[in-house]
Design an enzyme around this catalytic site. Structure first.
Site, PDB file in Angstrom:
ATOM      1  CG  ASP A 145      -8.033  -4.130  -3.004  1.00  0.00           C
ATOM      2  OD1 ASP A 145      -9.356  -4.319  -3.125  1.00  0.00           O
ATOM      3  OD2 ASP A 145      -7.384  -3.476  -3.948  1.00  0.00           O
TER       4      ASP A 145
ATOM      5  CG  HIS B  33      -2.288   0.352   0.978  1.00  0.00           C
ATOM      6  ND1 HIS B  33      -1.869   2.750   1.283  1.00  0.00           N
ATOM      7  CD2 HIS B  33      -3.537   0.543   0.677  1.00  0.00           C
ATOM      8  CE1 HIS B  33      -2.790   2.633   1.094  1.00  0.00           C
ATOM      9  NE2 HIS B  33      -3.610   1.475   0.925  1.00  0.00           N
TER      10      HIS B  33
HETATM   11  N1  ACO Z   1       3.909  -8.322  -3.865  1.00  0.00           N
HETATM   12  C1  ACO Z   1       5.970  -7.994  -4.163  1.00  0.00           C
HETATM   13  N2  ACO Z   1       6.331  -6.997  -3.811  1.00  0.00           N
HETATM   14  C2  ACO Z   1       5.842  -6.059  -3.440  1.00  0.00           C
HETATM   15  C3  ACO Z   1       4.045  -5.644  -3.940  1.00  0.00           C
HETATM   16  C4  ACO Z   1       3.724  -6.848  -3.588  1.00  0.00           C
HETATM   17  N3  ACO Z   1       2.276  -6.742  -3.900  1.00  0.00           N
HETATM   18  N4  ACO Z   1       4.179  -4.398  -3.781  1.00  0.00           N
HETATM   19  C5  ACO Z   1       5.272  -4.020  -3.762  1.00  0.00           C
HETATM   20  N5  ACO Z   1       6.738  -5.101  -3.663  1.00  0.00           N
HETATM   21  C6  ACO Z   1       8.034  -4.399  -3.437  1.00  0.00           C
HETATM   22  C7  ACO Z   1       8.091  -3.608  -5.129  1.00  0.00           C
HETATM   23  O1  ACO Z   1       8.546  -4.972  -5.977  1.00  0.00           O
HETATM   24  C8  ACO Z   1       9.892  -3.234  -4.043  1.00  0.00           C
HETATM   25  O2  ACO Z   1      10.553  -3.942  -3.913  1.00  0.00           O
HETATM   26  P1  ACO Z   1      12.281  -3.185  -4.787  1.00  0.00           P
HETATM   27  O3  ACO Z   1      12.462  -2.024  -3.609  1.00  0.00           O
HETATM   28  O4  ACO Z   1      12.888  -4.751  -4.958  1.00  0.00           O
HETATM   29  O5  ACO Z   1      12.164  -3.213  -5.830  1.00  0.00           O
HETATM   30  C9  ACO Z   1       9.221  -2.465  -3.174  1.00  0.00           C
HETATM   31  O6  ACO Z   1       8.589  -3.339  -2.906  1.00  0.00           O
HETATM   32  C10 ACO Z   1       8.310  -1.163  -2.854  1.00  0.00           C
HETATM   33  O7  ACO Z   1       7.353  -1.182  -4.005  1.00  0.00           O
HETATM   34  P2  ACO Z   1       6.615   0.001  -4.940  1.00  0.00           P
HETATM   35  O8  ACO Z   1       5.718  -0.063  -5.843  1.00  0.00           O
HETATM   36  O9  ACO Z   1       7.764   1.354  -4.633  1.00  0.00           O
HETATM   37  O10 ACO Z   1       5.745   0.417  -3.998  1.00  0.00           O
HETATM   38  P3  ACO Z   1       4.750   1.259  -3.610  1.00  0.00           P
HETATM   39  O11 ACO Z   1       4.307   1.745  -1.592  1.00  0.00           O
HETATM   40  O12 ACO Z   1       4.808   2.506  -4.526  1.00  0.00           O
HETATM   41  O13 ACO Z   1       2.858   0.336  -3.880  1.00  0.00           O
HETATM   42  C11 ACO Z   1       1.264  -0.920  -4.647  1.00  0.00           C
HETATM   43  C12 ACO Z   1       2.109   0.305  -4.105  1.00  0.00           C
HETATM   44  C13 ACO Z   1       1.185  -0.444  -5.993  1.00  0.00           C
HETATM   45  C14 ACO Z   1       0.006  -1.206  -3.982  1.00  0.00           C
HETATM   46  C15 ACO Z   1       1.782  -1.989  -4.773  1.00  0.00           C
HETATM   47  O14 ACO Z   1       2.457  -2.595  -3.107  1.00  0.00           O
HETATM   48  C16 ACO Z   1       1.809  -2.932  -6.012  1.00  0.00           C
HETATM   49  O15 ACO Z   1       1.624  -3.095  -6.481  1.00  0.00           O
HETATM   50  N6  ACO Z   1       0.751  -4.195  -5.114  1.00  0.00           N
HETATM   51  C17 ACO Z   1      -0.104  -5.156  -5.678  1.00  0.00           C
HETATM   52  C18 ACO Z   1      -1.621  -4.883  -5.792  1.00  0.00           C
HETATM   53  C19 ACO Z   1      -2.500  -4.000  -5.593  1.00  0.00           C
HETATM   54  O16 ACO Z   1      -2.590  -5.300  -4.593  1.00  0.00           O
HETATM   55  N7  ACO Z   1      -3.349  -2.726  -5.369  1.00  0.00           N
HETATM   56  C20 ACO Z   1      -3.989  -2.213  -4.449  1.00  0.00           C
HETATM   57  C21 ACO Z   1      -3.871  -1.511  -3.386  1.00  0.00           C
HETATM   58  S1  ACO Z   1      -5.132  -1.113  -2.424  1.00  0.00           S
HETATM   59  C22 ACO Z   1      -6.067   0.290  -3.038  1.00  0.00           C
HETATM   60  O17 ACO Z   1      -5.806   0.447  -3.692  1.00  0.00           O
HETATM   61  C23 ACO Z   1      -7.580   0.426  -2.558  1.00  0.00           C
END
Ligand code: ACO
Length: 315
Positions: free
Chosen positions: A276, A222
């Site tokens: 979610d 998140h």
């Molecule tokens: N699974 C595995 N690794 C993850 C996940 C995940 N779900 N989410 C983030 N990471 C990792 C990234 O790969 C990154 O790793 P790195 O530093 O080695 O490159 C690190 O964690 C940081 O990731 P970011 O994308 O910068 O995290 P951010 O906080 O910006 O993104 C987001 C948040 C977009 C929600 C992301 O966690 C994601 O894509 N999750 C999966 C999709 C999801 O469930 N979305 C619903 C969100 S809730 C909503 O919108 C109502």
């Protein structure tokens, strides 16, 4: 609020900025129930464009068409926007369920004035009177999804209205943004993943493989929460309760195991289950088809979006 309120009360709180007194809640609930019906011409048009459309695309188009019924679009006063907002909160469940039933050649179900928003949604979607436990679960889900600060879709709505456009344009922008799989579209992706995993004993190998390939585990992570999303706590409890009620533990047990396996693996990155993650197992046990998972989110979030649009215009 998730435990002690209901969706109508929360929608009122968001739109009017205060909790309603008993009579205010009664009047507001009645107003929502009375405004559920769609214009006949709109339903005729829906029979064309919802046949092949994705549920979010259909909803976005329906909202754009509702603008045509507004004879005073340039009036951006709080009073007029509240009027429009209440109408949208009332009509969203009808728009989503009508589009679904048209798409699947099912007989349309008229909205019921004597039911709550959650009960009416289930009744219109499934064509049967829903059980109390199902209504309570969806009502809580609606409360949990109604509002969440400056998330991506809300930000879109604010950008659009900040140009002094109109309520419908702002809401259409928000729907388009919510659709993405990194936002509201994640719930459907979670369910696809749970089906792919198939059984709790496959969880470890799935998670290890996915993370090795640098794939995201949907429903985790998140932008704001760096701990378990507080909404997911409620959804998990509800998911368990519904699994017990329906004696269908398949997806709940995969989800629970996935949480236990993935949390330690991603602990350093502070990635935990989000809103979610458990909602798909709740919906599945409510017999809600996966193609509607993001549209349900919109059905509830409309109250938060409207509140933000009004707030943005006020300054
Ligand atoms: N699974 C595995 N690794 C993850 C996940 C995940 N779900 N989410 C983030 N990471 C990792 C990234 O790969 C990154 O790793 P790195 O530093 O080695 O490159 C690190 O964690 C940081 O990731 P970011 O994308 O910068 O995290 P951010 O906080 O910006 O993104 C987001 C948040 C977009 C929600 C992301 O966690 C994601 O894509 N999750 C999966 C999709 C999801 O469930 N979305 C619903 C969100 S809730 C909503 O919108 C109502």
């Amino acid at each position: 609020l998730a435990e002690h309120s209901n969706y109508e009360e929360i929608a009122y709180l968001l739109l009017f900025g205060k909790l309603p007194a008993k009579q205010e809640l009664k009047d507001f609930t009645r107003k929502l129930a009375e405004q559920r019906q769609l214009p006949k011409e709109l339903v005729k048009l829906m029979k064309i464009y919802t046949k092949t459309a994705n549920s979010m695309d259909a909803l976005r188009t329906s909202v754009s068409l509702l603008a045509d019924y507004d004879t005073n679009l340039s009036d951006l006063s709080v009073e007029k926007n509240l009027e429009r907002g209440i109408d949208l909160v009332a009509k969203f469940p009808t728009l989503v369920t009508t589009a679904y039933r048209i798409k699947h050649d099912l007989k349309l179900v008229k909205p019921k004035k004597n039911l709550s928003s959650a009960a009416n949604f289930l009744c219109m979607l499934l064509g049967e009177t829903p059980r109390e436990v199902a209504v309570k679960a969806l009502d809580t889900d609606f409360i949990l999804h109604a509002e969440h600060g400056f998330n991506a879709s809300t930000f879109s709505a604010r950008v659009t209205i900040s140009t002094l456009s109109d309520m419908y344009a702002a809401i259409a922008s928000a729907i388009g943004t919510l659709k993405g799989p990194l936002h509201g579209g994640a719930a459907e992706e979670v369910f696809i993943m749970l089906k792919k995993i198939g059984a709790a004993e496959n969880v470890e190998s799935y998670a290890e493989n996915a993370l090795k390939k640098k794939e995201k585990i949907m429903g985790f992570g998140h932008r704001v929460y760096k701990t378990m999303d507080p909404r997911a706590v409620h959804l998990k409890a509800m998911s368990k309760k519904l699994a017990e009620d329906t004696r269908n533990f398949q997806y709940f047990s995969i989800s629970e195991k996935l949480e236990h396996v993935v949390v330690p693996l991603l602990k350093e990155k502070r990635i935990y289950p989000n809103v979610d993650f458990y909602s798909p197992t709740v919906y599945n046990n409510l017999k809600i088809p996966e193609e509607l998972f993001d549209a349900i989110f919109a059905t509830s979030r409309i109250s938060g979006w409207v509140a933000h649009v009004i707030e943005q215009l006020s300054d």
